[in-house]
Design a protein around this motif. Structure first.
Motif, PDB file in Angstrom:
ATOM      1  N   SER A 346       8.763  -2.961  -6.953  1.00  0.00           N
ATOM      2  CA  SER A 346       9.934  -3.131  -7.806  1.00  0.00           C
ATOM      3  C   SER A 346       9.673  -2.435  -9.136  1.00  0.00           C
ATOM      4  CB  SER A 346      10.235  -4.620  -8.035  1.00  0.00           C
ATOM      5  OG  SER A 346       9.153  -5.252  -8.696  1.00  0.00           O
ATOM      6  N   GLY A 347      10.746  -2.219  -9.899  1.00  0.00           N
ATOM      7  CA  GLY A 347      10.574  -1.608 -11.218  1.00  0.00           C
ATOM      8  C   GLY A 347      10.246  -0.142 -11.174  1.00  0.00           C
ATOM      9  N   SER A 348      10.737   0.558 -10.156  1.00  0.00           N
ATOM     10  CA  SER A 348      10.500   1.994 -10.053  1.00  0.00           C
ATOM     11  C   SER A 348      11.716   2.628  -9.430  1.00  0.00           C
ATOM     12  CB  SER A 348       9.253   2.286  -9.214  1.00  0.00           C
ATOM     13  OG  SER A 348       9.052   3.678  -9.076  1.00  0.00           O
ATOM     14  N   ASP A 349      12.182   3.729 -10.018  1.00  0.00           N
ATOM     15  CA  ASP A 349      13.381   4.422  -9.532  1.00  0.00           C
ATOM     16  C   ASP A 349      13.163   5.932  -9.572  1.00  0.00           C
ATOM     17  OD1 ASP A 349      15.461   2.159  -9.288  1.00  0.00           O
ATOM     18  OD2 ASP A 349      14.731   1.886 -11.333  1.00  0.00           O
ATOM     19  N   ALA A 350      14.154   6.656  -9.042  1.00  0.00           N
ATOM     20  CA  ALA A 350      14.262   8.114  -9.164  1.00  0.00           C
ATOM     21  C   ALA A 350      13.210   8.900  -8.393  1.00  0.00           C
ATOM     22  CB  ALA A 350      14.245   8.546 -10.631  1.00  0.00           C
ATOM     23  N   GLY A 351      12.423   8.238  -7.534  1.00  0.00           N
ATOM     24  CA  GLY A 351      11.468   8.949  -6.702  1.00  0.00           C
ATOM     25  C   GLY A 351      12.124   9.516  -5.457  1.00  0.00           C
ATOM     26  N   TYR A 352      11.423  10.421  -4.789  1.00  0.00           N
ATOM     27  CA  TYR A 352      11.972  11.031  -3.570  1.00  0.00           C
ATOM     28  C   TYR A 352      12.256   9.980  -2.514  1.00  0.00           C
ATOM     29  CZ  TYR A 352      12.289  13.557   0.820  1.00  0.00           C
ATOM     30  OH  TYR A 352      12.706  14.015   2.055  1.00  0.00           O
ATOM     31  N   LYS A 353      11.291   9.091  -2.281  1.00  0.00           N
ATOM     32  CA  LYS A 353      11.470   8.035  -1.286  1.00  0.00           C
ATOM     33  C   LYS A 353      12.646   7.139  -1.658  1.00  0.00           C
ATOM     34  CE  LYS A 353       9.511   4.323  -2.020  1.00  0.00           C
ATOM     35  NZ  LYS A 353       9.899   3.068  -2.740  1.00  0.00           N
ATOM     36  N   ASP A 354      12.786   6.816  -2.948  1.00  0.00           N
ATOM     37  CA  ASP A 354      13.887   5.965  -3.410  1.00  0.00           C
ATOM     38  C   ASP A 354      15.231   6.612  -3.088  1.00  0.00           C
ATOM     39  OD1 ASP A 354      11.772   4.525  -4.547  1.00  0.00           O
ATOM     40  OD2 ASP A 354      12.006   5.530  -6.482  1.00  0.00           O
ATOM     41  N   TRP A 355      15.355   7.883  -3.445  1.00  0.00           N
ATOM     42  CA  TRP A 355      16.602   8.608  -3.215  1.00  0.00           C
ATOM     43  C   TRP A 355      16.915   8.709  -1.732  1.00  0.00           C
ATOM     44  CZ3 TRP A 355      16.736  13.538  -0.800  1.00  0.00           C
ATOM     45  CH2 TRP A 355      18.009  14.114  -0.744  1.00  0.00           C
ATOM     46  N   PHE A 356      15.896   8.986  -0.906  1.00  0.00           N
ATOM     47  CA  PHE A 356      16.127   9.116   0.536  1.00  0.00           C
ATOM     48  C   PHE A 356      16.678   7.818   1.107  1.00  0.00           C
ATOM     49  CE2 PHE A 356      14.803   8.673   4.955  1.00  0.00           C
ATOM     50  CZ  PHE A 356      15.344   9.820   5.505  1.00  0.00           C
TER      51      PHE A 356
END
Length: 406
Positions: A346-356
Motif C-alpha cells: 500500500s502507499g505506492s502508485d504510478a508504477g508499471y505494475k500498478d498501471w497494468f
C-alpha cells in the motif's frame, strides 16, 4: 599482454573479455582504482595466460578460425567487441580466449546497451524462431528492444532494467531467455517444464533494458563530453559518483511515470525537480522510455506481466483492490518456487505494475530480486539467477493457467 582502454570499458568488462578476474587486472596495473572510471586511451597490462592473439591469414573466415581453435563464434565476437568483424582483413589481430563459456549471455560484468545489442543478434542467429523488435528509443536515441519467444495465444511480458542502478536485472532476464530458447530448441526441460509444449500455448515477450541511458551512467560514470553533463552533476548534488542513480538521463524515475494515481504519487514523493530517484516527471508518460513501454503493452494486451527490480526478495501483487482474484494465488506460487515473500503493498502508485492492473484488471507483479544494497554485486549473479530462473519458470506456468480461465 597490452590492451588500450576503449570508451565504455570498465575493469569488469575487460576482465570478462579476456576471461580473467578483476583482481588480476588490478594487480597487473598498480595505478588503477576500482572506484574510478577508466579513461579511454589508457594502456593496460592484461594477464595473458587465458587469452592469445591471432593474426588473420589470407582466406580466413570467422567460422573457420572458430573451428580451428575449438571456440564458438560468440566467444570470438565477445572478445573483440571493439573490432569490425564483418570483413576480416589479412594481418588484423584478434583476441582469442582460451576456452569458450558455451553461453551467449555473460553476467560477469556490467551489462548495458552494447552487450544487449550483441547478445540479441547472437541469440537470433542461434535460435531463428526468436523475434526482435524495436519498440521505441531512449532520450539519447538508444533503441528499446523487445524479444519474443513462443507462439501461444496467452501472452506473458517481463521487463527489466527500468532503474539505472538495478541493471543486473537485464542479464538475469536475458540469461533466462537464452535458457528457455535452448530448451525449446533441444526438447530439454527447464525447471522441470517441457518448454516446447509450453511455448505452443504461451508467448513470452521481454523488454530487457527499459532505461539504457541511465544504466550507462550508473555503470560508467559521467563523461566530460556527455551532452547532459552539467545538468546531471547539478541534479546529483555535484557528485561525480552515479552508482546510486535510478532515474533516466533526464532525472525522472521511470517507475513513477505511469498514469495510475500519478498525482497522488507526485504529492507523496515531494520532489519538484529532476534527481537520482523518486521524481515522477512533469506529467505521466513524459519520458520516451515509459511511453514506449506503455504503448507496447497496450498494443500487445498481455495476460500477465512481471517487472523485475532489485532488491528485497519480495513480490508485490496487488493495487488498490483492482487486481483480479487469482493474483494472490499466483504470487504465492511465485514465492514458493523462488523463496521470495509475497507482499500486499500500500502507499505506492504510478508504477508499471500498478498501471497494468488498473488499466487491464489482469495479474501484474513487481519482483524485487536479491537482497542487499543497490547496485547488487555481479559476484552474486549465479545465486540471483537461481532465484530468477525458478520464478520466471513459475510465471510461464501461471500464464499458461490463465488460458483455462478465459
Amino acid at each position: 599482454m597490452p590492451y588500450v582502454v576503449q570508451p565504455g570499458d570498465t575493469l569488469l568488462r575487460i576482465a570478462r573479455m579476456f576471461n580473467v578476474n578483476k583482481e588480476s587486472l588490478l594487480a597487473a596495473n598498480p595505478g588503477l582504482s576500482s572506484a574510478k572510471p577508466l579513461s579511454p586511451g589508457l594502456l593496460l597490462s592484461v594477464p595473458a595466460q587465458t587469452a592469445f592473439i591471432y593474426r588473420v591469414q589470407p582466406g580466413d573466415t570467422l567460422l573457420g578460425i572458430a573451428c580451428k581453435f575449438g571456440l564458438s563464434l560468440q566467444d570470438i565476437i565477445s572478445a573483440n567487441r571493439h573490432q569490425e568483424l564483418k570483413q576480416l582483413l589479412p594481418g588484423a589481430l584478434l583476441t582469442m580466449p582460451c576456452a569458450g563459456s558455451g553461453r551467449i549471455v555473460d553476467g560477469r560484468a556490467e551489462y548495458g546497451q552494447r552487450e544487449l545489442t550483441a547478445d540479441a543478434e547472437a541469440l537470433l542467429k542461434a535460435y531463428p524462431f526468436l523475434q526482435v523488435e524495436k519498440i521505441g528509443a531512449s532520450v539519447m536515441g538508444k533503441p528499446l528492444i523487445a524479444i519474443r519467444l513462443g507462439e501461444g495465444p496467452i501472452k506473458l511480458h517481463v521487463n527489466a532494467g527500468m532503474h539505472a542502478n538495478e541493471w543486473i536485472t537485464t542479464p538475469l532476464l536475458m540469461t533466462f531467455l537464452e535458457d528457455a530458447a535452448r530448451a525449446a530448441s533441444s526438447g530439454e526441460k527447464l525447471c522441470g517444464i517441457d518448454m516446447q509444449a509450453l511455448l505452443q500455448r504461451v508467448t513470452l515477450w521481454v523488454v530487457p533494458l527499459v532505461n539504457p541511458d541511465g544504466a550507462e551512467l550508473a555503470q560508467e560514470g559521467l563523461r566530460p563530453d556527455h551532452p547532459h553533463a552539467a545538468e546531471l552533476l547539478r541534479w546529483n548534488k555535484g557528485s561525480d559518483r552515479f552508482n546510486k542513480w535510478k532515474a533516466n538521463i533526464r532525472g525522472v524515475d521511470l517507475n513513477d511515470q505511469f498514469p495510475a494515481f500519478w498525482e497522488e504519487e507526485t504529492s507523496r514523493r515531494g520532489n519538484d525537480g529532476p534527481g537520482p530517484r523518486d521524481y515522477p516527471g512533469p506529467n505521466p508518460l513524459s519520458e520516451p522510455e515509459a511511453r514506449a513501454l506503455a504503448e507496447f503493452t497496450a498494443e500487445q494486451r498481455f495476460d500477465l506481466v512481471v517487472a523485475l527490480h532489485t532488491q528485497g526478495q519480495e513480490i508485490y501483487w496487488n493495487y488498490r483492490g483492482y487486481e483480479p482474484p487469482e493474483s494472490e494465488r499466483i504470487a504465492r506460487k511465485l514465492g514458493k518456487d523462488s523463496g521470495y515473500k509475497p507482499v500486499k503493498l500500500s502507499g505506492s502508485d504510478a508504477g508499471y505494475k500498478d498501471w497494468f492492473i488498473l488499466q487491464f484488471r489482469k495479474p501484474g507483479f513487481t519482483v524485487e530480486i536479491g537482497y542487499g544494497v543497490n547496485p547488487l554485486p555481479v559476484e552474486a549473479f549465479p545465486d540471483l539467477y537461481d532465484e530468477v530462473r525458478m520464478l520466471l519458470a513459475a510465471a510461464l506456468e501461471a500464464a499458461r493457467a490463465q488460458e483455462k480461465q478465459e
